[in-house]
Structures are given as C-alpha cells and as structure tokens.
Design an enzyme around this catalytic site. Structure first.
Site, PDB file in Angstrom:
ATOM      1  N   GLY A 214     -51.829  26.367  70.911  1.00 21.86           N
ATOM      2  CA  GLY A 214     -51.371  25.023  70.560  1.00 21.86           C
ATOM      3  C   GLY A 214     -51.840  23.900  71.452  1.00 21.86           C
ATOM      4  N   ASP A 215     -52.513  24.236  72.571  1.00 31.32           N
ATOM      5  CA  ASP A 215     -52.951  23.170  73.483  1.00 31.32           C
ATOM      6  C   ASP A 215     -54.191  23.624  74.249  1.00 31.32           C
ATOM      7  OD1 ASP A 215     -52.853  20.669  74.627  1.00 31.32           O
ATOM      8  OD2 ASP A 215     -51.324  21.177  76.104  1.00 31.32           O
ATOM      9  N   PHE A 216     -55.165  24.171  73.499  1.00 31.39           N
ATOM     10  CA  PHE A 216     -56.383  24.716  74.109  1.00 31.39           C
ATOM     11  C   PHE A 216     -57.293  23.545  74.478  1.00 31.39           C
ATOM     12  CE2 PHE A 216     -60.103  27.617  74.258  1.00 31.39           C
ATOM     13  CZ  PHE A 216     -59.528  28.678  74.924  1.00 31.39           C
ATOM     14  N   ASN A 217     -56.944  22.887  75.581  1.00 35.76           N
ATOM     15  CA  ASN A 217     -57.643  21.649  75.920  1.00 35.76           C
ATOM     16  C   ASN A 217     -58.478  21.770  77.191  1.00 35.76           C
ATOM     17  OD1 ASN A 217     -56.115  20.921  78.292  1.00 35.76           O
ATOM     18  ND2 ASN A 217     -54.478  20.133  76.989  1.00 35.76           N
ATOM     19  N   ASN A 220     -56.633  22.907  80.273  1.00 36.44           N
ATOM     20  CA  ASN A 220     -55.941  24.201  80.207  1.00 36.44           C
ATOM     21  C   ASN A 220     -56.889  25.397  80.152  1.00 36.44           C
ATOM     22  OD1 ASN A 220     -53.395  23.124  80.351  1.00 36.44           O
ATOM     23  ND2 ASN A 220     -53.104  23.019  78.128  1.00 36.44           N
TER      24      ASN A 220
END
Length: 356
Positions: A214-217, A220
């Site tokens: 949900g937050d593969f940024n 991260n």
C-alpha cells in the site's frame, strides 16, 4: 489527526528508557528518523545490534490486531526471502508492547516495537536507471504474490473499510478537496476522481485481488550495490498502509512514487511495468485502468499531504516531500492524456521485456 489521537513525541532519553526497560538492551546511540504519523528512532546497542524503535500514533495503537498482522507480515516476507524487517521480542516474549507515555500533554497509550535495522540507501537518493526501476516492479509483484499465500487468524482486519489511503476509496478524496481551494490543480483532481468513478469502479470485478503493502514508495524501498555494481533491493519498510486490495493497485502506487524522483517521469512506467509483468502479467482490464489509478494515487498523496499539514504544520517539510515535484507531474500526466501515456509505458515495457 486530532490531539487525542496524536503522533508520539518522545525525547531521546524517553526512547532510551523504553529500549532498556521493555527490551533489556543498552542503547549506545539513539537518534530520530523521519516519519509521517508515528515516531521512529535509530538505535545502536552496546550488545552490538542495530534497530529501529517504532512508536505508533495513539489512534493506530488501539488496533492491536492490525499491528499484529503487520508484524506477522514482515516476518512472513522475511522467511520467504524478501528483505523485510522483523520484530525483536520484549522481555516478556511478545513482539509488541502497549506503553503509557507522557509526551508533554498527558499520558497516552502507544504501541511500541523494536524492528531490525536494514542497511541501504532509499531509492529517493539513487539515480533511477531502467534496470533499477525494473527491479522495483519485479519485487513489488513478488511481494504481492507471496502475501497472497499468507494466512493469519486476523487477516480480515486488512479490509479497512473507509481507509483513505486505499485505492478502492478514491471517492473519499472529495471530502478533502477544500484544502486545494484557489489552486488550479483542484480542477484536475476533481476530473481524475470523476474519471475513476465512471471508468474504473465498474471494472473491479475483473481485477485480481491480493493484499497490498500500500505504500511502495521511494522512501520505503532500500537498495545496496551488489558485486557487479548494480543495485539490489535490501529493504522493504513500513507496512502501516497494508490493506486488502488488488495487484493493479500496488503497481499503480509503485509507478506513481518512482515518477517523483525521475528527471523525465514519463519514462518510469515502462521499466516498472516490465519488471512487474515478468512476475505477474496484467489482464486487459487492469492495463486499461492503470493510467487513471496512477493519477488517483497522485491525488491521494498530494491532497492528503496538504490536509495533514493543516493538522501538523511543524512537520510540513516532510509531509510535502511528494508535492514539491508531484504537483507538476500530475498536471503534465493529465495533459498528456491516457492514450499517449499508455503508448509510452506499454511500448517501453515491451522493448524492455524483449531485451531480457
């Protein structure tokens, strides 16, 4: 976030005391790390280990089952060969501890974990070569395939109805549009949300379901050079936005965030897509919705960051990291249009796949 559900604000001596009391370790170095809703500290210990002390905000700390699933997920990925953090047991053998702490405005309860520290450089600080982007897409797909095999008695908590960061809940953004009053980008966002409602929502029955990180940024994902001086992924961080979603959501999120740091953002989609499809090929409906979903993630990130600044103005610099470049990329991508963007992404992905 309201005051009663606030972000923790421990000083270094409080953090050090927690590590000693809860985990029976002796910190030799402790320093704060950047964070969004929670509080993180880097901890080196006299015993020789390196860790991240993670103190959850008081609202999320109330959801014990959700944190338990997130903690289990990291261990499950680690055991499956992906570089995720694992939690160190407390002195009583648990992987988390609910602690009552006074951060200056009265005692509140915060969930505390000590996670392994993973070495590496965040993607945000590296030149985004096509090969590196390919690895990011490939790893994101591998992660979701592994997560799809995971079982846990509390897995249902990942449904997260009304979770504003889920790409299943783009319509919720309408309630935050007011923070963009006076900004011409507001009209673009309204149009994107409308396009999502008219052209994506009806396609959900054809999307393949899975659990999303949900937050593969770009903050991260950690990378390290390997023996050939190419980069490999050495860490996947922050499972706080995990939710029951769809494979296509994870891909859209990865593409959107990798565009932020690239000198020519349109070039990102092809290699990330090629890496993704080397593990999990998209169906035609998923391909057709990718462009709009990437735009939707831009809207989520930019709009919710502006909203968060109204609640936590002192943290504005960190909260608005994406906005500095993201506002222009969203506008450019919208003006380029679906047809031209897809042409660039899918032709580039095909060429990249042919070279493999």
């Amino acid at each position: 976030m309201s005051a009663q559900h606030s972000k923790p604000n421990l000083n270094e001596s409080q953090a050090s005391e927690l590590v000693q009391r809860v985990f029976s370790l002796s910190p030799s170095e402790i320093r704060p790390l950047p964070s969004y809703d929670d509080q993180n500290f880097y901890v080196a210990t006299a015993e020789g280990g390196e860790y991240v002390l993670k103190i959850m905000n008081s609202k999320d700390s109330e959801d014990h089952n959700l944190i338990e699933v997130q903690t289990y997920t990291m261990s499950f990925l680690h055991q499956s060969g992906l570089p995720a953090q694992t939690a160190l047991p407390t002195t009583s053998g648990l992987l988390m501890s609910l602690e009552e702490i006074d951060c200056g405005s009265g005692c509140q309860k915060y969930m505390v974990r000590l996670l392994t520290y993973l070495p590496g450089t965040t993607v945000s600080k590296l030149p985004l070569t096509p090969q590196l982007l390919y690895e990011i897409g490939k790893t994101a797909a591998q992660m979701d395939k592994i997560l799809n095999e995971m079982t846990h008695p509390h897995l249902s908590v990942l449904q997260r109805e009304g979770f504003k960061w889920s790409l299943s809940n783009v319509a919720l953004l309408e309630g935050y549009l007011y923070v963009m009053d006076g900004d011409p980008l507001q009209e673009v966002m309204k149009s994107v949300i409308q396009q999502y409602k008219t052209s994506v929502v009806e396609k959900y029955p054809d999307f393949r379901k899975c659990i999303n990180h949900g937050d593969f940024n770009d903050l991260n994902v950690l990378m390290q050079p390997d023996e050939t001086d190419c980069y490999r992924i050495s860490g996947i961080l922050d499972f706080g936005d995990m939710n029951s979603g769809y494979y296509i959501h994870e891909l859209a999120i990865a593409i959107m965030y990798m565009m932020i740091e690239h000198p020519n953002p349109i070039e990102v989609g092809g290699p990330v897509l090629a890496g993704w499809e080397s593990v999990f090929p998209l169906n035609e409906v998923e391909k057709d919705c990718l462009y709009v979903l990437v735009l939707c993630r831009f809207c989520q990130s930019l709009l919710l960051a502006c909203y968060s600044v109204t609640l936590d103005p002192e943290n504005a610099e960190y909260l608005l990291i994406t906005s500095r470049k993201g506002n222009k990329i969203l506008r450019d991508l919208w003006e380029l249009g679906k047809k031209q963007t897809e042409k660039a992404w899918f032709q580039s992905a095909a060429q990249f796949a042919d070279r493999k």
